[in-house]
Motif scaffolding. Structure first.
Motif, PDB file in Angstrom:
ATOM      1  N   VAL A   1      -2.871   7.525  -2.340  1.00  0.00           N
ATOM      2  CA  VAL A   1      -1.606   7.883  -1.706  1.00  0.00           C
ATOM      3  C   VAL A   1      -1.497   9.403  -1.721  1.00  0.00           C
ATOM      4  O   VAL A   1      -1.656  10.021  -2.780  1.00  0.00           O
ATOM      5  CB  VAL A   1      -0.398   7.266  -2.444  1.00  0.00           C
TER       6      VAL A   1
ATOM      7  N   PHE B   1      -5.560   2.620  -5.320  1.00  0.00           N
ATOM      8  CA  PHE B   1      -5.668   3.066  -3.935  1.00  0.00           C
ATOM      9  C   PHE B   1      -5.035   4.443  -3.788  1.00  0.00           C
ATOM     10  O   PHE B   1      -4.259   4.894  -4.636  1.00  0.00           O
ATOM     11  CB  PHE B   1      -5.033   2.056  -2.969  1.00  0.00           C
TER      12      PHE B   1
ATOM     13  N   THR C   1      -6.311   7.747   3.010  1.00  0.00           N
ATOM     14  CA  THR C   1      -5.113   7.068   2.518  1.00  0.00           C
ATOM     15  C   THR C   1      -5.296   5.556   2.541  1.00  0.00           C
ATOM     16  O   THR C   1      -5.828   5.003   3.508  1.00  0.00           O
ATOM     17  CB  THR C   1      -3.893   7.447   3.377  1.00  0.00           C
ATOM     18  N   ASP C   2      -4.869   4.894   1.486  1.00  0.00           N
ATOM     19  CA  ASP C   2      -4.934   3.446   1.304  1.00  0.00           C
ATOM     20  C   ASP C   2      -6.330   2.939   0.964  1.00  0.00           C
ATOM     21  O   ASP C   2      -6.511   1.731   0.766  1.00  0.00           O
ATOM     22  CB  ASP C   2      -4.405   2.683   2.523  1.00  0.00           C
ATOM     23  N   SER C   3      -7.326   3.818   0.916  1.00  0.00           N
ATOM     24  CA  SER C   3      -8.657   3.366   0.504  1.00  0.00           C
ATOM     25  C   SER C   3      -8.668   3.121  -0.996  1.00  0.00           C
ATOM     26  O   SER C   3      -7.995   3.812  -1.767  1.00  0.00           O
ATOM     27  CB  SER C   3      -9.716   4.404   0.877  1.00  0.00           C
ATOM     28  N   TRP C   4      -9.426   2.130  -1.419  1.00  0.00           N
ATOM     29  CA  TRP C   4      -9.542   1.813  -2.842  1.00  0.00           C
ATOM     30  C   TRP C   4     -10.687   2.611  -3.440  1.00  0.00           C
ATOM     31  O   TRP C   4     -11.792   2.677  -2.873  1.00  0.00           O
ATOM     32  CB  TRP C   4      -9.769   0.321  -3.042  1.00  0.00           C
TER      33      TRP C   4
ATOM     34  N   GLY D   1       0.808  -1.212   0.000  1.00  0.00           N
ATOM     35  CA  GLY D   1       0.000   0.000   0.000  1.00  0.00           C
ATOM     36  C   GLY D   1       0.837   1.255   0.000  1.00  0.00           C
ATOM     37  O   GLY D   1       1.971   1.279  -0.504  1.00  0.00           O
ATOM     38  N   SER D   2       0.294   2.318   0.614  1.00  0.00           N
ATOM     39  CA  SER D   2       0.941   3.619   0.565  1.00  0.00           C
ATOM     40  C   SER D   2       2.312   3.628   1.245  1.00  0.00           C
ATOM     41  O   SER D   2       3.219   4.342   0.810  1.00  0.00           O
ATOM     42  CB  SER D   2       0.048   4.667   1.222  1.00  0.00           C
TER      43      SER D   2
END
Length: 270
Positions: free
Chosen positions: A191, A189, A228-231, A128-129
């Motif tokens: 960032v 996702f 942050t990191d959400s799709w 992820g981020s």
């Protein structure tokens, strides 16, 4: 390390592979979907090996029991002979290092089982981020030009669903400018970018596994950054890049008209 510990380790490893490849789609966090049959096969073999080992040990235990009875009979015979001739019976001395090695084996086994149990119980998420921000962001190489990635037609008046590599490929090297004025939809996702109100829509691309992941990013403008990191699924239009004349690669940009929050996909990598 004794056989019981070895069998337990193999069973944990096999169970972990089967858990992420058969009973869930978590394997997609580590490797490409095409590796699923290999993971299932490996997990099955690792799970069956302890069963075969236990069966083999059971057969051996019968032989050990017979040998123990024979040694006991010989010990009785030796004791009787020693009494007849008036001497001490001869008995084999135990191996002084056996207990120490056994204890060391248990300590090593406990250290090996801990990470295996963690993998079995808690499957790490996809990159992820954090992984993106740890990567080098000062310079960007242009994305590879993939013939199969470039769609044949981008239609006006409709939403054209593209992968991140397709969008980047067309934005970087498309003399016809087929992206210009077209509505596109990308998935990735979130960032943070750290520049104004823009943020990065990101997707990781892998050739084999997560260890060789490459970052694909698009700068999104016009809407606030989601968590942050959400799709998310972003719909918008391409912002033509400014020609610098230096040939330095810059991230493609898009002006978003709609952002939809979605569940993380089963296949997080392109």
């Amino acid at each position: 390390m004794n056989r019981v510990t070895q069998n337990l380790l193999l069973l944990l490893l096999g169970g972990a592979l089967l858990k992420i490849s058969v009973f869930s789609a978590d394997f997609g966090n580590y490797v490409k979907p095409g590796f699923r049959p290999l993971l299932i096969a490996a997990g099955t073999v690792l799970s069956l090996l302890p069963v075969a080992s236990v069966a083999l040990d059971f057969r051996r235990s019968k032989g050990v029991a017979r040998q123990t009875e024979l040694l006991r009979a010989r010990a009785i015979e030796e004791a009787h002979l020693a009494r007849l001739v008036g001497r001490e019976p001869v008995t084999p001395s135990p191996d002084p290092s056996h207990g120490h090695e056994h204890a060391e084996g248990h300590r090593v086994a406990s250290l090996l089982m801990l990470p295996t149990a963690v993998i079995f119980l808690v499957a790490p998420p996809a990159l992820g981020s954090f992984a993106v921000q740890q990567a080098e962001q000062t310079s960007h190489a242009p994305p590879p030009t993939l013939v199969e990635a470039r769609p044949t037609v981008l239609k006006p008046g409709r939403v054209n669903v593209l992968s991140m590599i397709e969008f980047a490929d067309l934005a970087w090297d498309d003399p016809s400018g087929s992206l210009r004025g077209k509505t596109v939809r990308l998935t990735g996702f979130v960032v943070p970018s750290g520049h104004g109100g823009a943020w990065h829509l990101t997707r990781m691309r892998i050739a084999c596994c997560a260890a060789d992941a490459l970052t694909m990013q698009v700068v999104v403008k016009g809407v606030p950054a989601p968590e942050t990191d959400s799709w998310v699924r972003v719909t918008g239009t391409w912002i033509p890049r400014k020609t610098s004349g230096t040939g330095t690669y810059s991230l493609p940009e898009m002006s978003a008209s709609r952002v939809e929050r979605i569940a993380p996909p089963d296949e997080p990598y392109e």
